[in-house]
Design an enzyme around this catalytic site. Structure first.
Site, PDB file in Angstrom:
ATOM      1  CB  ALA A 150      -0.928  -0.009   1.213  1.00 20.22           C
ATOM      2  CE1 TYR A 151       5.424   5.597   2.740  1.00 21.85           C
ATOM      3  CE2 TYR A 151       7.054   4.163   1.727  1.00 21.85           C
ATOM      4  CZ  TYR A 151       6.714   5.386   2.271  1.00 21.85           C
ATOM      5  OH  TYR A 151       7.632   6.403   2.325  1.00 21.85           O
TER       6      TYR A 151
END
Length: 250
Positions: A150-151
């Site tokens: 996600a990051y």
């Protein structure tokens, strides 16, 4: 101090610690007037005390449209324009695939991508001709790292945003670039959701790939930001400068 940014007006989000704090300090040391924005404004009082005439502290959250508008209005009242904009505020969490719910991913994108985009959109009327926008991405857009899907994806979106806005805003006299930090020793490292033993294991693994054998420092990114914001970088547009201690060379 060499006054490379003398009398320029800069806005830095996520300025209370780490990379954002160091960028703010370096900008002030180079003669800029700096608006520092963070959720915890009390952490910036020392900075304001050192440079009271050239520092404006505003508290708020980049995910809040009202807070960003208040930041823009406060900047306009105090300094009248913006020459440098650094949408630095970011969120990093280790989220294994099993835990990658829509809500967890949305939280990361809300801060890292939407927060950065909306910061620029909010300040667009104040950005002067010849101004510089500097996004903060990550070396992790070039390498895979478990638990950071996600990051890394959110920062890859910011990298693409930077390149797109460079083309879109360039004709208006606004330069857009980005800096991709490698492993940097900042408070965010201890907030990713790993315990102390896990952090040490990951750090040892990372250090083994770094030329210096140790994490970089926030000032490494801040110095790059000073250069990109200065007139010396006037012909650098739409680029991502990777500052990663050699991690991505293999």
């Amino acid at each position: 101090m060499t006054d490379r940014l003398f009398n320029k007006v800069a806005v830095v989000t996520g300025a209370s610690s780490g990379i954002g704090r160091s960028i703010s300090e370096h900008f002030l040391n180079e003669g800029a007037k700096v608006v520092v924005f963070a959720r915890r404004s009390e952490l910036l009082e020392e900075l304001e005390a050192c440079y009271p005439a050239r520092t404006l502290v505003v508290d708020g959250d980049v995910t809040s449209e009202e807070d960003l508008q208040r930041l823009s209005e406060a900047t306009q009242r105090r300094f009248g324009r913006v020459d440098i904009l650094v949408p630095n505020a970011g969120l990093a969490r280790v989220i294994p695939l099993e835990a990658s719910s829509r809500a967890a991913i949305a939280e990361t994108f809300d801060v890292n991508f939407h927060g950065a985009l909306q910061t620029v959109r909010t300040f667009l009327p104040e950005l002067s001709h010849g101004s510089s926008v500097i996004f903060i991405t990550t070396f992790l857009t070039q390498v895979g790292f478990p638990g950071l899907a996600a990051y890394s994806a959110s920062k890859a979106a910011v990298k693409s945003l930077s390149q797109t806005l460079a083309a879109e805003l360039g004709p208006r006299g606004i330069r857009v670039n980005s800096i991709a930090p490698g492993p940097i020793d900042t408070p965010i490292w201890s907030q990713v959701g790993l315990n102390e033993e896990q952090l040490k294991g990951v750090a040892d693994q990372i250090n083994s790939r770094l030329i210096s054998g140790s994490f970089g420092q926030p000032e490494d990114i801040a110095e790059t930001a000073v250069f990109l914001a200065s007139d010396a970088a006037r012909n650098i547009v739409g680029q991502e400068i990777v500052v990663d201690g050699g991690y991505t060379i293999g």
